[in-house]
Write an enzyme that holds these catalytic residues in place. Sequence first.
Site, mmCIF file in Angstrom:
data_model
loop_
_atom_site.group_PDB
_atom_site.id
_atom_site.type_symbol
_atom_site.label_atom_id
_atom_site.label_comp_id
_atom_site.label_asym_id
_atom_site.label_seq_id
_atom_site.Cartn_x
_atom_site.Cartn_y
_atom_site.Cartn_z
ATOM 1 N N LYS A 1 0.856 -1.188 0.000
ATOM 2 C CA LYS A 1 0.000 0.000 0.000
ATOM 3 C C LYS A 1 0.888 1.233 0.000
ATOM 4 C CE LYS A 1 -3.725 2.255 2.583
ATOM 5 N NZ LYS A 1 -4.597 2.170 3.770
ATOM 6 N N LYS B 1 -2.177 -1.588 -3.808
ATOM 7 C CA LYS B 1 -3.015 -0.387 -3.762
ATOM 8 C C LYS B 1 -2.118 0.833 -3.858
ATOM 9 C CE LYS B 1 -6.403 2.006 -0.859
ATOM 10 N NZ LYS B 1 -7.098 2.040 0.442
#
Length: 330
Positions: free
Chosen positions: A199, A252
């Site tokens: 992330k 992400k």
Amino acid sequence: MTFPVTRNRRLRNSASMRSLVRETILTANDFIAPIYIVPGTGIKHEIRSMPGVFHFSLDTVEQELSELVSAGIRSVLVFGVPDSKDAVGSSAYAEDGIVQQGIRRIKQLYPELIVIADTCLCQFTDHGHCGVVHHTADGPVIDNDDSLALLARTAVSQAKAGADIIAPSNMMDGFVAAIRAGLDEAGLSHVPIMSYAVKYSSAYYGPFREAAHSAPQFGDRKTYQMDPANVREALREAQADVDEGADFLMVKPGLAYLDVLRLLKDRFDLPIAVYNVSGEYAMVKAAALQGWIDERAIVLETLTGMKRAGADMIITYHAKDAARWLNEKG
């Protein structure tokens, strides 16, 4: 052989031929739809920066779920926006927390839906960070190890409420191990973990922070989310989560990190998710509203690209529309 013996256009000369040789097939089953649950009644409030995405109260979410299921969506990712916050995000792990209530409501209405619980503290803390903050002489510090117990407690609470998958998004070191241990100790060893393994500290999250009311009140998240310039670090993060017991890995955001997605797909044998995040969604919507792009064509091309790059599943705010468009094509 070369031209004129080789003619690659032979396999493109009709829609039926192109369909026959298509390498990447996108279906509604690939999509996970995010849902935002808020306290109160009678609430269906469109998020300003995300046209078509809403805050739902428990009594209004049924229509959205019905539309998702009718479109062929089988999985949802639940976010909660509480009405009160504190320094340790206690409503994140409360039995009657808004996420827990949302999970129970969804399971009551559609028990066959896969319900994934986002597991983090940022929406629930008054400072907006994903972990416990300690104030020191050198300034505030997000304490990694003190955060782990609260994250594990949150995961257990969500699983007890009926979540099928726990999806921790906090990026604290050791979070998968802590959550796995917490679930196992609570007799929930059957509940898998979908780790937000990779992330990045991304500018693409802006609209989400409006949706989740989770913007940090000081500083930023760069000490725990990843530097967008790094890729070898992504492999280290993913390997750590695999070693700690993750059942899925996630990248992400999506669009700017398809190279990272491909690396994870080639390196690891776990299912790989990608998050087509709020900023990516908002840019498409804004351009479509201006008439500058064909929204349907852009969305399906983007989602196909994510699957082609290695995604086994795609978390996307386009899920419902994309599923409908694919059904129409079929």
